[in-house]
Write an enzyme that holds these catalytic residues in place. Sequence first.
Site, PDB file in Angstrom:
ATOM      1  N   LYS A  46       0.872  -1.179   0.000  1.00 19.01           N
ATOM      2  CA  LYS A  46       0.000   0.000   0.000  1.00 19.01           C
ATOM      3  C   LYS A  46       0.908   1.228   0.000  1.00 19.01           C
ATOM      4  CE  LYS A  46      -3.861   2.025   2.656  1.00 19.01           C
ATOM      5  NZ  LYS A  46      -4.752   1.849   3.823  1.00 19.01           N
TER       6      LYS A  46
ATOM      7  N   SER B 256      -9.719   2.034   2.932  1.00 15.06           N
ATOM      8  CA  SER B 256      -8.810   2.745   2.064  1.00 15.06           C
ATOM      9  C   SER B 256      -7.793   1.880   1.328  1.00 15.06           C
ATOM     10  CB  SER B 256      -8.050   3.786   2.892  1.00 15.06           C
ATOM     11  OG  SER B 256      -7.211   3.140   3.847  1.00 15.06           O
TER      12      SER B 256
ATOM     13  N   SER C 133      -9.997  -0.363   7.085  1.00 14.07           N
ATOM     14  CA  SER C 133      -9.416  -0.240   5.743  1.00 14.07           C
ATOM     15  C   SER C 133      -8.730  -1.466   5.168  1.00 14.07           C
ATOM     16  CB  SER C 133      -8.431   0.922   5.710  1.00 14.07           C
ATOM     17  OG  SER C 133      -9.149   2.111   5.535  1.00 14.07           O
TER      18      SER C 133
HETATM   19  N1  GLN Z   1     -13.107   4.362   6.301  1.00 15.49           N
HETATM   20  C1  GLN Z   1     -12.558   4.813   7.550  1.00 15.49           C
HETATM   21  C2  GLN Z   1     -12.139   6.258   7.404  1.00 15.49           C
HETATM   22  O1  GLN Z   1     -12.457   6.824   6.439  1.00 15.49           O
HETATM   23  C3  GLN Z   1     -11.409   3.947   7.945  1.00 15.49           C
HETATM   24  C4  GLN Z   1     -10.188   4.207   7.158  1.00 15.49           C
HETATM   25  C5  GLN Z   1      -9.043   3.352   7.561  1.00 15.49           C
HETATM   26  O2  GLN Z   1      -9.208   2.317   8.200  1.00 15.49           O
HETATM   27  N2  GLN Z   1      -7.859   3.828   7.214  1.00 15.49           N
HETATM   28  O3  GLN Z   1     -11.517   6.823   8.255  1.00 15.49           O
END
Ligand code: GLN
Length: 484
Positions: free
Chosen positions: A76, A151, A175
Site C-alpha cells: 500500500k 482505504s 481499511s
Molecule cells: N473508512 C474509515 C475512514 O475513512 C477507515 C479508514 C481506515 O481504516 N484507514 O476513516
Amino acid sequence: MQNKSIAEMAADLRLRSYSSVELTRHYLERIARLDPGLNSFISVAAEPALAAAEHADRAIAAGTAGPLAGIPIAHKDIFCTSGLKTSCGSRMLDRFIAPYDATVVERLAAAGAVVLGKTNMDEFAMGSSNETSYYGPVRNPWDPTRVPGGSSGGSAAAVAARLCAAATGTDTGGSIRQPAALCGVTGIKPTYGRCSRWGMIAFASSLDQAGVLARSAADAACVLDEMAGFDPRDSTSADVAVPDYVDSLDEEIAGLRIGLPKEYFGAGLDGRVAASVHEATKELERLGADVRDISLPNSPLSVPVYYVVAPAECSSNLARFDGVRYGHRCEDPRDLEDLYKRSRAEGFGAEVQRRIMIGTYVLSAGYYDAYYLKAQKIRHLIADDFQRAFEEVDVIMGPTAPTTAFPLGAKMDDPVAMYLNDIYTIATNLAGLPGMSIPVAPVDGLPVGLQLIGNYFQEARLLSVAHRFQRATHWHLAAPEGFQ
Ligand code: GLN
C-alpha cells in the site's frame, strides 16, 4: 501461476519449476495488461522487482533464501519505500521519495519478497471507497462500475485480480477488512502494536495498524509471519512473542465458541448479506463450533466516537505537511502564512481537509471536554464490551460491511453514508483488537465478507478458524471474470 497459493509458489521456486524472474515477469505482464482498467497501482517498480527476483533466484540456488523468497507482492502506498515514490494517495506527497524503508517493508524484503509496486489508496487512508485518491478511483474487479472499498482498495483489487500474490494494507477503522470484503479476498488487521508502524505514514496513531490482504488465510499467515513482531523504533510496538502463524493453521475448531453480536445484525444491514453470513456460521457449526448470540451494547456509538478520535489525531499528524519541510509547496508564496495556506489547500483533497477541520475543532479549548474527552471515555466502554464478551466466547463474528460493493460515485456527496460503511469494523480499532474478513457466499455475483474478531494477540486463532473454513468451502478460490 497466479492462482497458486504462496506455499505452492515457494515450493515451485525451490523445485525450479519456474524462477522468480519468470514469476515476476508474469505478474508485471498481468499488471501492464489488466491494471489500466482497475487503477489498483500508483506505481509499478518493474526494474527493481526484476533485480529483487534475480537476487531471490540466486539465494534459492545457494540455499540461503528466506521464507518468502521470490514471491511477488505489493505495498500500500502508505508504507515508506526508499527509492520508490510514497504518495499516500495524496497530491501533497506526489513527488515524495522516502529516504528509508518502513519496518514492514524492510522485514518483507529480508524474507525475500519481491515488491512489484505501490497500490492505490484513499488519500492519507481516509475513505471507504478509494475515491478520495489523488490518483483517481480504483475499480472493483468483480464489477468495474463499483468501488473496491477503502482505504486499502488498491491492495484488495490487485489481490482479487491476481496482480500480486499478496499485498500489505493498513486499517484504522476498517481499511483492510472492508475492501477485503468488497473484493472477495482475505484480510487481517492484527492487534494494535503487533506490526510496526515505523515508516507507515500516520493517520490516527492510536488506531492505525498494518496487516495483509491475500487470497487465503494460509497465504495471509505466510506474510504475517514475516511482518509481525516488536520494533524498538515504534514506541507503541508490542513486545509480545509472535507465534508461528503458518504452524498454527490447523488448530481444531471443535468446541470453539463463536458469538454473534445482535448489534451487528440490525437495521442498515442488507438482508442478503446477513443470510450469507448466517450460512457461513452454520458451516462453522457443522465443523464443530458452538454459535451463540451476544451483545456489544456500546457498539452503535463506535462511528461517532471514531469520527471524533480519528480526525483529532489526523489533524495533529498532518500538521507536519506545511510546505516547508517536505511535500507539496505552492508557487511563489507571498509570506509564511500564504505558504502554509496555499500549500495545504492545494496539497490536500476535500475529505482530508474536512477531517483536519473537524479534528482541530474537537481539540480546541472549550470543545475538548465535550467532544474529545467524552469520545475517549466511550472508547473505553466499547473496549470493555468486548472484554465481557470474550468471557463467554472465543471469537466474535458478523458481517464485515453492511452491503456489497456500491457503485462508484454513489456516496461521494454524503460523507455520513460513506462513514457508515465501517459500522462493523471501527469498534475493533477503538479497542485495539485483531479482526479479519474472509469471503463467504456472494450476493448477485458480488463478494460478501464474514468478519472475525479475536481477543488481543489472537491472530493465530483467527487465521486458523478462517483456514478451517476455507478448507471446507470454495468461496475464497473464486476469481472475477477476466482475471482468472
Ligand atoms: N473508512 C474509515 C475512514 O475513512 C477507515 C479508514 C481506515 O481504516 N484507514 O476513516
